[in-house]
Design a protein around this motif. Sequence first.
Motif, PDB file in Angstrom:
ATOM      1  N   ILE A  52      10.040  -0.036   6.658  1.00 44.52           N
ATOM      2  CA  ILE A  52      10.103   0.646   7.955  1.00 44.52           C
ATOM      3  C   ILE A  52       9.349  -0.164   9.009  1.00 44.52           C
ATOM      4  O   ILE A  52       9.864  -0.401  10.110  1.00 44.52           O
ATOM      5  N   GLN A  53       8.162  -0.612   8.670  1.00 51.39           N
ATOM      6  CA  GLN A  53       7.376  -1.432   9.602  1.00 51.39           C
ATOM      7  C   GLN A  53       8.079  -2.762   9.876  1.00 51.39           C
ATOM      8  O   GLN A  53       8.032  -3.279  10.993  1.00 51.39           O
ATOM      9  N   GLU A  56      10.860  -2.244  12.399  1.00 55.52           N
ATOM     10  CA  GLU A  56      10.266  -2.148  13.730  1.00 55.52           C
ATOM     11  C   GLU A  56       9.862  -3.536  14.244  1.00 55.52           C
ATOM     12  O   GLU A  56      10.149  -3.913  15.378  1.00 55.52           O
ATOM     13  N   ALA A  85      12.287   3.605  13.744  1.00 58.47           N
ATOM     14  CA  ALA A  85      11.766   2.235  13.784  1.00 58.47           C
ATOM     15  C   ALA A  85      12.759   1.271  14.433  1.00 58.47           C
ATOM     16  O   ALA A  85      12.420   0.118  14.681  1.00 58.47           O
TER      17      ALA A  85
END
Length: 159
Positions: A52-53, A56, A85
Amino acid sequence: MNKQDIVKEIIKRRVVAVVRVSDTGKLKQVIQAVYTGGVSAIEITLTVPNAIQQIERMNEELSGDVLLGVGSVLNAQQAEDAIKAGAKYVVSPILKKEIISIAHKYEVPAMPGVFTPTEIQQAFEYGADVIKVFPADVVGMKFFKGVLAPMPHSKLMPT
């Protein structure tokens, strides 16, 4: 881009690269190499550490017309987190109505995974934007032709 535009773009681009890396330090290099090679629809799977990070981060760092999505989604929460994200589409190896519903809540295309004609029809009835046949290497092109003959309404994607 709205949901329909994203689906049109994916169909136009014809290929979605599935990116799985264990070393996130190499993620951007891999995506850039795939893009340089001519594939601009790229799916980062949730099997990537801190996926997820990373989605992003890639949305912030990548330029050009990379169409970034999320793959290996197994539930609605994962789909929602990835969309927030910056994922532009959601791909799953399984068929779950809740994943399609959450993607549509955010106007993002949902591409659930199926394997049988019954699952293909169910995915269509649930509102799947593109239907991922997985694992497609097990069935081959004869399967796709055979299924599409009586079910031409299905937008199938081999994976």
